[in-house]
Design a protein around this motif. Sequence first.
Motif, PDB file in Angstrom:
ATOM      1  N   MET A  99      13.815  17.223 -17.218  1.00 58.17           N
ATOM      2  CA  MET A  99      12.884  16.185 -16.828  1.00 58.17           C
ATOM      3  C   MET A  99      11.562  16.829 -16.401  1.00 58.17           C
ATOM      4  SD  MET A  99      14.353  13.244 -17.119  1.00 58.17           S
ATOM      5  CE  MET A  99      14.197  11.908 -16.001  1.00 58.17           C
ATOM      6  N   LYS A 100      10.504  16.158 -16.750  1.00 58.66           N
ATOM      7  CA  LYS A 100       9.175  16.598 -16.354  1.00 58.66           C
ATOM      8  C   LYS A 100       8.636  15.623 -15.312  1.00 58.66           C
ATOM      9  CE  LYS A 100       8.190  18.684 -20.802  1.00 58.66           C
ATOM     10  NZ  LYS A 100       7.267  18.739 -21.934  1.00 58.66           N
ATOM     11  N   THR A 101       7.739  16.121 -14.481  1.00 64.87           N
ATOM     12  CA  THR A 101       7.132  15.280 -13.451  1.00 64.87           C
ATOM     13  C   THR A 101       5.636  15.184 -13.714  1.00 64.87           C
ATOM     14  OG1 THR A 101       8.802  15.996 -11.861  1.00 64.87           O
ATOM     15  CG2 THR A 101       6.812  14.983 -10.969  1.00 64.87           C
ATOM     16  N   PHE A 102       5.140  13.951 -13.656  1.00 66.50           N
ATOM     17  CA  PHE A 102       3.727  13.690 -13.900  1.00 66.50           C
ATOM     18  C   PHE A 102       3.143  12.902 -12.737  1.00 66.50           C
ATOM     19  CE2 PHE A 102       5.503  14.291 -18.059  1.00 66.50           C
ATOM     20  CZ  PHE A 102       4.515  14.943 -18.781  1.00 66.50           C
ATOM     21  N   VAL A 103       1.856  13.107 -12.508  1.00 69.08           N
ATOM     22  CA  VAL A 103       1.108  12.234 -11.615  1.00 69.08           C
ATOM     23  C   VAL A 103       0.133  11.464 -12.501  1.00 69.08           C
ATOM     24  CG1 VAL A 103      -0.604  14.018 -11.013  1.00 69.08           C
ATOM     25  CG2 VAL A 103      -0.280  12.065  -9.516  1.00 69.08           C
ATOM     26  N   PHE A 104       0.112  10.157 -12.325  1.00 67.39           N
ATOM     27  CA  PHE A 104      -0.795   9.267 -13.045  1.00 67.39           C
ATOM     28  C   PHE A 104      -1.773   8.710 -12.024  1.00 67.39           C
ATOM     29  CE2 PHE A 104       3.287   9.215 -15.200  1.00 67.39           C
ATOM     30  CZ  PHE A 104       2.928   9.522 -16.503  1.00 67.39           C
ATOM     31  N   PHE A 105      -3.049   8.734 -12.353  1.00 68.63           N
ATOM     32  CA  PHE A 105      -4.021   8.247 -11.376  1.00 68.63           C
ATOM     33  C   PHE A 105      -5.247   7.662 -12.055  1.00 68.63           C
ATOM     34  CE2 PHE A 105      -5.016  12.637 -12.173  1.00 68.63           C
ATOM     35  CZ  PHE A 105      -6.400  12.725 -12.150  1.00 68.63           C
ATOM     36  N   ALA A 106      -5.891   6.742 -11.336  1.00 67.43           N
ATOM     37  CA  ALA A 106      -7.136   6.128 -11.795  1.00 67.43           C
ATOM     38  C   ALA A 106      -8.241   7.168 -11.632  1.00 67.43           C
ATOM     39  CB  ALA A 106      -7.433   4.878 -10.975  1.00 67.43           C
ATOM     40  N   ASP A 107      -8.661   7.735 -12.741  1.00 66.15           N
ATOM     41  CA  ASP A 107      -9.627   8.834 -12.686  1.00 66.15           C
ATOM     42  C   ASP A 107     -11.079   8.372 -12.751  1.00 66.15           C
ATOM     43  OD1 ASP A 107      -9.012   8.090 -15.347  1.00 66.15           O
ATOM     44  OD2 ASP A 107      -9.806   9.984 -16.113  1.00 66.15           O
ATOM     45  N   THR A 108     -11.309   7.078 -12.918  1.00 69.84           N
ATOM     46  CA  THR A 108     -12.658   6.529 -12.867  1.00 69.84           C
ATOM     47  C   THR A 108     -12.620   5.226 -12.065  1.00 69.84           C
ATOM     48  OG1 THR A 108     -12.368   5.326 -14.952  1.00 69.84           O
ATOM     49  CG2 THR A 108     -13.342   7.533 -15.097  1.00 69.84           C
ATOM     50  N   PRO A 109     -13.728   4.866 -11.437  1.00 70.47           N
ATOM     51  CA  PRO A 109     -13.739   3.667 -10.591  1.00 70.47           C
ATOM     52  C   PRO A 109     -13.304   2.385 -11.306  1.00 70.47           C
ATOM     53  CG  PRO A 109     -15.681   4.977 -10.155  1.00 70.47           C
ATOM     54  CD  PRO A 109     -15.001   5.604 -11.353  1.00 70.47           C
ATOM     55  N   ASN A 110     -13.628   2.241 -12.584  1.00 68.20           N
ATOM     56  CA  ASN A 110     -13.273   1.015 -13.298  1.00 68.20           C
ATOM     57  C   ASN A 110     -11.767   0.864 -13.532  1.00 68.20           C
ATOM     58  OD1 ASN A 110     -13.716   3.223 -15.259  1.00 68.20           O
ATOM     59  ND2 ASN A 110     -13.187   1.683 -16.775  1.00 68.20           N
ATOM     60  N   LYS A 111     -11.015   1.934 -13.329  1.00 65.54           N
ATOM     61  CA  LYS A 111      -9.552   1.880 -13.491  1.00 65.54           C
ATOM     62  C   LYS A 111      -8.824   1.580 -12.186  1.00 65.54           C
ATOM     63  CE  LYS A 111      -9.578   5.212 -17.282  1.00 65.54           C
ATOM     64  NZ  LYS A 111      -9.130   6.541 -17.706  1.00 65.54           N
ATOM     65  N   ARG A 112      -9.552   1.570 -11.078  1.00 67.40           N
ATOM     66  CA  ARG A 112      -8.904   1.360  -9.779  1.00 67.40           C
ATOM     67  C   ARG A 112      -8.364  -0.051  -9.666  1.00 67.40           C
ATOM     68  NH1 ARG A 112     -13.565   4.447  -6.611  1.00 67.40           N
ATOM     69  NH2 ARG A 112     -12.950   6.544  -7.196  1.00 67.40           N
ATOM     70  N   ARG A 113      -7.213  -0.158  -9.049  1.00 68.05           N
ATOM     71  CA  ARG A 113      -6.529  -1.431  -8.873  1.00 68.05           C
ATOM     72  C   ARG A 113      -6.928  -2.079  -7.552  1.00 68.05           C
ATOM     73  NH1 ARG A 113      -1.086  -1.709 -11.280  1.00 68.05           N
ATOM     74  NH2 ARG A 113      -0.471  -2.523  -9.242  1.00 68.05           N
ATOM     75  N   SER A 114      -6.937  -3.391  -7.524  1.00 63.91           N
ATOM     76  CA  SER A 114      -7.304  -4.103  -6.298  1.00 63.91           C
ATOM     77  C   SER A 114      -6.262  -3.920  -5.201  1.00 63.91           C
ATOM     78  CB  SER A 114      -7.514  -5.587  -6.580  1.00 63.91           C
ATOM     79  OG  SER A 114      -6.317  -6.171  -7.058  1.00 63.91           O
TER      80      SER A 114
END
Length: 92
Positions: free
Chosen positions: A1-16
Amino acid sequence: MKTFVFFADTPNKRRSDTMNTVVATGADEAAAREEAAQLIGAGVASFKAVELTDDTPAFTVEGGWPVSFWGQSIFPQHTRGGNKMRARPNVG
């Protein structure tokens, strides 16, 4: 198994709801991304993915604490707004 971090890398991808970083495991990036999507729903498809390896620098997630699926006992199961996280699907 591999481990990943997923993140909003630009402001327009940020969640409310401010759930902008997810750590998930899977056989590959696609499987880990699906696990992340099961946890927080929409939006993860556009998040940047970084595989956590020996070369990944230490990092912090600013402004929050970890939350995870309802029914597990490792991380808190309520958001900072007091909402319950969703139950993990396909567990049985």
